[in-house]
Design an enzyme around this catalytic site. Sequence first.
Site, mmCIF file in Angstrom:
data_model
loop_
_atom_site.group_PDB
_atom_site.id
_atom_site.type_symbol
_atom_site.label_atom_id
_atom_site.label_comp_id
_atom_site.label_asym_id
_atom_site.label_seq_id
_atom_site.Cartn_x
_atom_site.Cartn_y
_atom_site.Cartn_z
ATOM 1 N N GLU A 1 32.922 38.952 35.596
ATOM 2 C CA GLU A 1 33.192 37.579 36.052
ATOM 3 C C GLU A 1 31.999 36.797 36.615
ATOM 4 O O GLU A 1 32.096 36.199 37.680
ATOM 5 C CB GLU A 1 34.304 37.602 37.104
ATOM 6 C CG GLU A 1 35.574 38.273 36.623
ATOM 7 C CD GLU A 1 36.690 38.282 37.655
ATOM 8 O OE1 GLU A 1 36.457 37.882 38.801
ATOM 9 O OE2 GLU A 1 37.795 38.693 37.294
ATOM 10 N N GLU B 1 42.614 43.923 30.549
ATOM 11 C CA GLU B 1 43.522 43.777 31.702
ATOM 12 C C GLU B 1 44.769 42.992 31.316
ATOM 13 O O GLU B 1 45.161 42.033 31.982
ATOM 14 C CB GLU B 1 42.791 43.072 32.863
ATOM 15 C CG GLU B 1 41.483 43.733 33.263
ATOM 16 C CD GLU B 1 40.830 43.097 34.486
ATOM 17 O OE1 GLU B 1 41.488 42.360 35.230
ATOM 18 O OE2 GLU B 1 39.619 43.347 34.685
HETATM 19 C C1 GLA Z 1 40.242 40.876 38.052
HETATM 20 C C2 GLA Z 1 39.522 42.197 38.202
HETATM 21 C C3 GLA Z 1 40.478 43.340 38.300
HETATM 22 C C4 GLA Z 1 41.623 43.056 39.228
HETATM 23 C C5 GLA Z 1 42.280 41.768 38.832
HETATM 24 C C6 GLA Z 1 43.435 41.461 39.745
HETATM 25 O O1 GLA Z 1 40.744 40.660 36.814
HETATM 26 O O2 GLA Z 1 38.648 42.451 37.139
HETATM 27 O O3 GLA Z 1 39.793 44.465 38.766
HETATM 28 O O4 GLA Z 1 41.172 42.997 40.553
HETATM 29 O O5 GLA Z 1 41.325 40.739 38.923
HETATM 30 O O6 GLA Z 1 44.131 42.583 40.085
#
Ligand code: GLA
Length: 360
Positions: free
Chosen positions: A158, A265
């Site tokens: 990020e 994710e």
């Molecule tokens: C981001 C992070 C994850 C997690 C999510 C929320 O996507 O990469 O590790 O913390 O936020 O759970």
Amino acid sequence: MNSLKNIYVFFLFALVAILVTAQTSIHNKGLKDYYSSYFPIGVAVSTQSLRTDEVQLILHQFNSITAENAMKAALIHPSENIYYWKGADSIAAFAKKHGLKLRGHTLCWHNQLPVWFFTDSAGKYVSKEVLFNRLKEHIYSVVKRYKGIVYAWDVVNEVISDNKGEYFRNSPLYKICGEEFVAKAFQYAHEADPRALLFYNDYNEIHPEKREKIIKLVKQLKKARVPIHGIGLQAHWAIDEPSEQQLDSALRQFASTGLQVQITELDISVYPKGISSITNPSVETTTFSSEQERLQAAQYKMIFRQFRKYKSFISGVTFWNISDRHSWLDNFPIRGRKNYPLLFDKNLKQKKAFKGVVQF
Ligand code: GLA
């Protein structure tokens, strides 16, 4: 005559046995089996979840895991000379014992790098050199510890800004080091484990402007011969986003970078994107409506259709959390709101969306 009858009865029994076995094995198939010729199917786990009945579900459905939090710097390395390995070790041991792939998450993330990384004893920002040394020490320790067990790392998480016209997020890392820390993090991870696959991971990757910035970053890294192997698309999506056309063009563009793509994710919120308050508290805190169920199933069906279409570029799909029993989206971004973003309900039973993902 009698022996003919016996043979007939024998074959009839054999046929029934074959049909019953085939039926049972169809019903016993997990996500990982349906997708065995496509990509591994993973799930984010916590150390606690590995001590509950969710273990059976994990082993049945998935062939890859990611530590939801246990490998983040905030937990592993909360102050300069202190490492807590217990949680991460237990997840690595679980993966090893059950022959699951293990993704490492995450080495360099502004949001969960503890403050000591950036500051001196007076609370002032440290120099770039000091920060690089700390980052190197951290990455070397973590990556070397799980060498040979973790096959892929989300090295940097990020760094791209969501703001229009702004390239990098203005984090302490960026303020101290400029863009350079990204290449350094990849370099350290590669030195620590030359065989690990290294990913850049981010969200809002389907939005055209952010997508372009992510692609610009990874192309820059490739051009500078930084050891990067893949792009992680977090895929925190919703019932109304992405559209099929939007996802198709995003996957096409990410695939065209020549890097491998992983969905890292995945979850599908049952609330439309951009809703910022609870409209009906008594319902939204407790109910998963049949309309939400229908829309979520359609969305899951569509995105997996797209994932299969891009199977030669996608090397893994990981869900973020196991079942609707617990999701990071409970209470986020709206306190008091329950979400139901996964394929299994609170009782670990398959939801309607499951069918659409595995019937193709
Ligand atoms: C981001 C992070 C994850 C997690 C999510 C929320 O996507 O990469 O590790 O913390 O936020 O759970």
